[in-house]
Design a protein around this motif. Structure first.
Motif, PDB file in Angstrom:
ATOM      1  N   GLY A   1      -8.737  -4.615  15.599  1.00  0.00           N
ATOM      2  CA  GLY A   1      -9.139  -4.387  16.983  1.00  0.00           C
ATOM      3  C   GLY A   1      -8.052  -3.799  17.861  1.00  0.00           C
ATOM      4  O   GLY A   1      -8.289  -3.505  19.037  1.00  0.00           O
ATOM      5  N   GLU A   2      -6.840  -3.582  17.317  1.00  0.00           N
ATOM      6  CA  GLU A   2      -5.740  -3.002  18.078  1.00  0.00           C
ATOM      7  C   GLU A   2      -5.638  -1.508  17.780  1.00  0.00           C
ATOM      8  O   GLU A   2      -5.761  -1.086  16.621  1.00  0.00           O
ATOM      9  CB  GLU A   2      -4.406  -3.675  17.716  1.00  0.00           C
ATOM     10  N   ASN A   3      -5.418  -0.711  18.829  1.00  0.00           N
ATOM     11  CA  ASN A   3      -5.240   0.722  18.666  1.00  0.00           C
ATOM     12  C   ASN A   3      -3.769   1.032  18.380  1.00  0.00           C
ATOM     13  O   ASN A   3      -2.880   0.616  19.128  1.00  0.00           O
ATOM     14  CB  ASN A   3      -5.674   1.471  19.931  1.00  0.00           C
ATOM     15  N   ILE A   4      -3.534   1.773  17.306  1.00  0.00           N
ATOM     16  CA  ILE A   4      -2.173   2.124  16.894  1.00  0.00           C
ATOM     17  C   ILE A   4      -2.111   3.643  16.739  1.00  0.00           C
ATOM     18  O   ILE A   4      -2.946   4.234  16.031  1.00  0.00           O
ATOM     19  CB  ILE A   4      -1.796   1.443  15.565  1.00  0.00           C
ATOM     20  N   TYR A   5      -1.138   4.265  17.412  1.00  0.00           N
ATOM     21  CA  TYR A   5      -1.001   5.716  17.352  1.00  0.00           C
ATOM     22  C   TYR A   5       0.115   6.082  16.377  1.00  0.00           C
ATOM     23  O   TYR A   5       1.274   5.681  16.562  1.00  0.00           O
ATOM     24  CB  TYR A   5      -0.722   6.287  18.742  1.00  0.00           C
ATOM     25  N   PRO A   6      -0.207   6.826  15.299  1.00  0.00           N
ATOM     26  CA  PRO A   6       0.787   7.136  14.275  1.00  0.00           C
ATOM     27  C   PRO A   6       2.082   7.738  14.806  1.00  0.00           C
ATOM     28  O   PRO A   6       3.161   7.413  14.305  1.00  0.00           O
ATOM     29  CB  PRO A   6       0.041   8.143  13.374  1.00  0.00           C
ATOM     30  N   VAL A   7       2.005   8.608  15.817  1.00  0.00           N
ATOM     31  CA  VAL A   7       3.215   9.270  16.306  1.00  0.00           C
ATOM     32  C   VAL A   7       4.229   8.257  16.837  1.00  0.00           C
ATOM     33  O   VAL A   7       5.438   8.410  16.637  1.00  0.00           O
ATOM     34  CB  VAL A   7       2.866  10.314  17.389  1.00  0.00           C
ATOM     35  N   GLU A   8       3.749   7.204  17.519  1.00  0.00           N
ATOM     36  CA  GLU A   8       4.665   6.189  18.041  1.00  0.00           C
ATOM     37  C   GLU A   8       5.408   5.505  16.899  1.00  0.00           C
ATOM     38  O   GLU A   8       6.626   5.254  16.984  1.00  0.00           O
ATOM     39  CB  GLU A   8       3.898   5.156  18.864  1.00  0.00           C
ATOM     40  N   VAL A   9       4.704   5.213  15.811  1.00  0.00           N
ATOM     41  CA  VAL A   9       5.324   4.573  14.650  1.00  0.00           C
ATOM     42  C   VAL A   9       6.292   5.546  13.973  1.00  0.00           C
ATOM     43  O   VAL A   9       7.401   5.167  13.570  1.00  0.00           O
ATOM     44  CB  VAL A   9       4.253   4.083  13.663  1.00  0.00           C
ATOM     45  N   GLU A  10       5.873   6.805  13.869  1.00  0.00           N
ATOM     46  CA  GLU A  10       6.746   7.819  13.258  1.00  0.00           C
ATOM     47  C   GLU A  10       8.039   7.999  14.041  1.00  0.00           C
ATOM     48  O   GLU A  10       9.118   8.156  13.457  1.00  0.00           O
ATOM     49  CB  GLU A  10       5.990   9.145  13.136  1.00  0.00           C
ATOM     50  N   ASN A  11       7.945   7.985  15.369  1.00  0.00           N
ATOM     51  CA  ASN A  11       9.148   8.112  16.199  1.00  0.00           C
ATOM     52  C   ASN A  11      10.123   6.974  15.929  1.00  0.00           C
ATOM     53  O   ASN A  11      11.342   7.189  15.862  1.00  0.00           O
ATOM     54  CB  ASN A  11       8.782   8.131  17.681  1.00  0.00           C
ATOM     55  N   ALA A  12       9.599   5.764  15.785  1.00  0.00           N
ATOM     56  CA  ALA A  12      10.463   4.614  15.520  1.00  0.00           C
ATOM     57  C   ALA A  12      11.130   4.741  14.153  1.00  0.00           C
ATOM     58  O   ALA A  12      12.334   4.491  14.011  1.00  0.00           O
ATOM     59  CB  ALA A  12       9.652   3.323  15.597  1.00  0.00           C
ATOM     60  N   LEU A  13      10.373   5.149  13.150  1.00  0.00           N
ATOM     61  CA  LEU A  13      10.913   5.261  11.794  1.00  0.00           C
ATOM     62  C   LEU A  13      11.886   6.437  11.672  1.00  0.00           C
ATOM     63  O   LEU A  13      12.887   6.355  10.946  1.00  0.00           O
ATOM     64  CB  LEU A  13       9.774   5.422  10.787  1.00  0.00           C
ATOM     65  N   GLN A  14      11.587   7.535  12.375  1.00  0.00           N
ATOM     66  CA  GLN A  14      12.417   8.736  12.276  1.00  0.00           C
ATOM     67  C   GLN A  14      13.849   8.482  12.755  1.00  0.00           C
ATOM     68  O   GLN A  14      14.783   9.173  12.353  1.00  0.00           O
ATOM     69  CB  GLN A  14      11.807   9.864  13.101  1.00  0.00           C
ATOM     70  N   ALA A  15      14.027   7.474  13.610  1.00  0.00           N
ATOM     71  CA  ALA A  15      15.364   7.178  14.131  1.00  0.00           C
ATOM     72  C   ALA A  15      16.255   6.493  13.098  1.00  0.00           C
ATOM     73  O   ALA A  15      17.464   6.397  13.293  1.00  0.00           O
ATOM     74  CB  ALA A  15      15.243   6.298  15.381  1.00  0.00           C
ATOM     75  N   HIS A  16      15.661   6.012  12.000  1.00  0.00           N
ATOM     76  CA  HIS A  16      16.461   5.353  10.961  1.00  0.00           C
ATOM     77  C   HIS A  16      17.333   6.388  10.251  1.00  0.00           C
ATOM     78  O   HIS A  16      16.852   7.466   9.883  1.00  0.00           O
ATOM     79  CB  HIS A  16      15.556   4.648   9.957  1.00  0.00           C
ATOM     80  N   PRO A  17      18.599   6.103  10.039  1.00  0.00           N
ATOM     81  CA  PRO A  17      19.508   7.112   9.467  1.00  0.00           C
ATOM     82  C   PRO A  17      19.171   7.553   8.053  1.00  0.00           C
ATOM     83  O   PRO A  17      19.623   8.619   7.620  1.00  0.00           O
ATOM     84  CB  PRO A  17      20.876   6.413   9.510  1.00  0.00           C
ATOM     85  N   HIS A  18      18.376   6.787   7.328  1.00  0.00           N
ATOM     86  CA  HIS A  18      18.037   7.159   5.951  1.00  0.00           C
ATOM     87  C   HIS A  18      16.697   7.891   5.844  1.00  0.00           C
ATOM     88  O   HIS A  18      16.288   8.262   4.748  1.00  0.00           O
ATOM     89  CB  HIS A  18      18.015   5.915   5.053  1.00  0.00           C
ATOM     90  N   VAL A  19      16.013   8.071   6.978  1.00  0.00           N
ATOM     91  CA  VAL A  19      14.682   8.701   6.964  1.00  0.00           C
ATOM     92  C   VAL A  19      14.808  10.169   7.359  1.00  0.00           C
ATOM     93  O   VAL A  19      15.201  10.488   8.480  1.00  0.00           O
ATOM     94  CB  VAL A  19      13.717   7.964   7.912  1.00  0.00           C
ATOM     95  N   ALA A  20      14.466  11.057   6.433  1.00  0.00           N
ATOM     96  CA  ALA A  20      14.499  12.502   6.716  1.00  0.00           C
ATOM     97  C   ALA A  20      13.191  12.971   7.336  1.00  0.00           C
ATOM     98  O   ALA A  20      13.179  13.816   8.226  1.00  0.00           O
ATOM     99  CB  ALA A  20      14.788  13.284   5.436  1.00  0.00           C
TER     100      ALA A  20
END
Length: 279
Positions: free
Chosen positions: A178-197
């Motif tokens: 029932g919760e709305n989750i937007y992929p881009v927000e999650v991608e932005n968080a993950l992209q900041a990890h130094p090991h994620v290209a």
């Protein structure tokens, strides 16, 4: 590699790049030692850019940046985030700017009512840039342009100052428990990890929640990416329910020529045999 070498060799002062191309230039072996001092402005658009990539580009390239948001159906930019808006003290790097020219922008809910500032809904656009219609397809035109308003299919919100923030495509939204989750927000968080290209986030079937969040991650070359460490990193940046329930590693994220993630292609094997393509 060719783009970086060309910009250095020709003394390019202005260019327009999709965010995926900016990232590709930054990780290119040709970037190290390339003289890009002639670059004065990079305009970007076509897909969302992660804050990590944008900050890296500003620091390492050193030129001004401007963002444009538009659609094929708008025949040009709808909004512009100016170089001045990119100033560190403005806190607008996740915005795509304010309406360009005489363009009007509304954000509405599923029932068509106006959303308040900060509330997410579908982005509507009206003005001289809106297309007359799709060639020989009156039905599609009637669905997309209603009473002069272009229904973009993008989800986002306006702040009190009229800056537009895009969350994602309406159809790419994940509904989990029932919760709305937007992929881009999650991608932005993950992209900041130094090991994620690179990363793509999708919703996959879940027997209890309807959909769960899956992240497909391309690690940086030579890096050993720890999924548990990446998840802990993500939880520090966004709400726990938005974080991936599963991480899979891959060699590349499929994208189109404009740099947009081909989510339908990624989703397809996970939804085969399902009666519905949403949870």
């Amino acid at each position: 590699d060719d783009a970086v070498r060309t910009m250095a060799r020709e003394g390019v002062s202005y260019t327009t790049l999709a965010p995926a191309m900016i990232h590709a230039c930054l990780v290119s072996p040709a970037f190290e030692g390339a003289d890009l001092s002639r670059l004065r402005l990079i305009a970007y658009g076509g897909s969302p850019i992660s804050e990590a990539v944008l900050n890296d580009a500003r620091e390492r390239i050193g030129c001004a940046f401007a963002q444009c948001y538009g659609l094929t159906e708008s025949t040009g930019p709808i909004t512009v985030l100016t170089p001045e808006d990119h100033a560190p003290d403005r806190d607008l790097l996740l915005s795509c700017g304010r309406a360009a020219g005489n363009i009007e922008i509304r954000v509405v809910g599923p029932d068509g009512t106006e959303r308040a500032p900060g509330e997410t809904g579908e982005i509507l656009v009206r003005g001289g840039v809106v297309m007359a219609g799709y060639a020989r397809n009156a039905e599609a035109t009637e669905q997309t342009v209603r009473e002069g308003w272009l229904y973009t299919g993008d989800a986002g919100y306006l702040d009190a100052d009229g800056y537009l923030f895009i969350r994602d495509r309406v159809k790419d939204m994940i509904v989990s428990g029932g919760e709305n989750i937007y992929p881009v927000e999650v991608e932005n968080a993950l992209q900041a990890h130094p090991h994620v290209a690179d990363v793509a986030v999708i919703g996959v079937p879940h027997p209890h929640w309807g959909e769960s969040v899956l992240a497909m991650i391309v690690p940086h070359a030579g890096e050993s990416a720890d999924p548990l460490a990446i998840l802990d990193f993500c939880r520090e940046r966004i709400a726990g329910y938005k974080c991936p329930k599963e991480i899979q590693f891959t060699d590349a994220i499929p994208r189109n020529a404009a740099g947009k993630i081909l989510r339908r292609e990624i989703r397809k094997p996970f939804w085969e045999g399902q009666e519905r393509l949403v949870g």
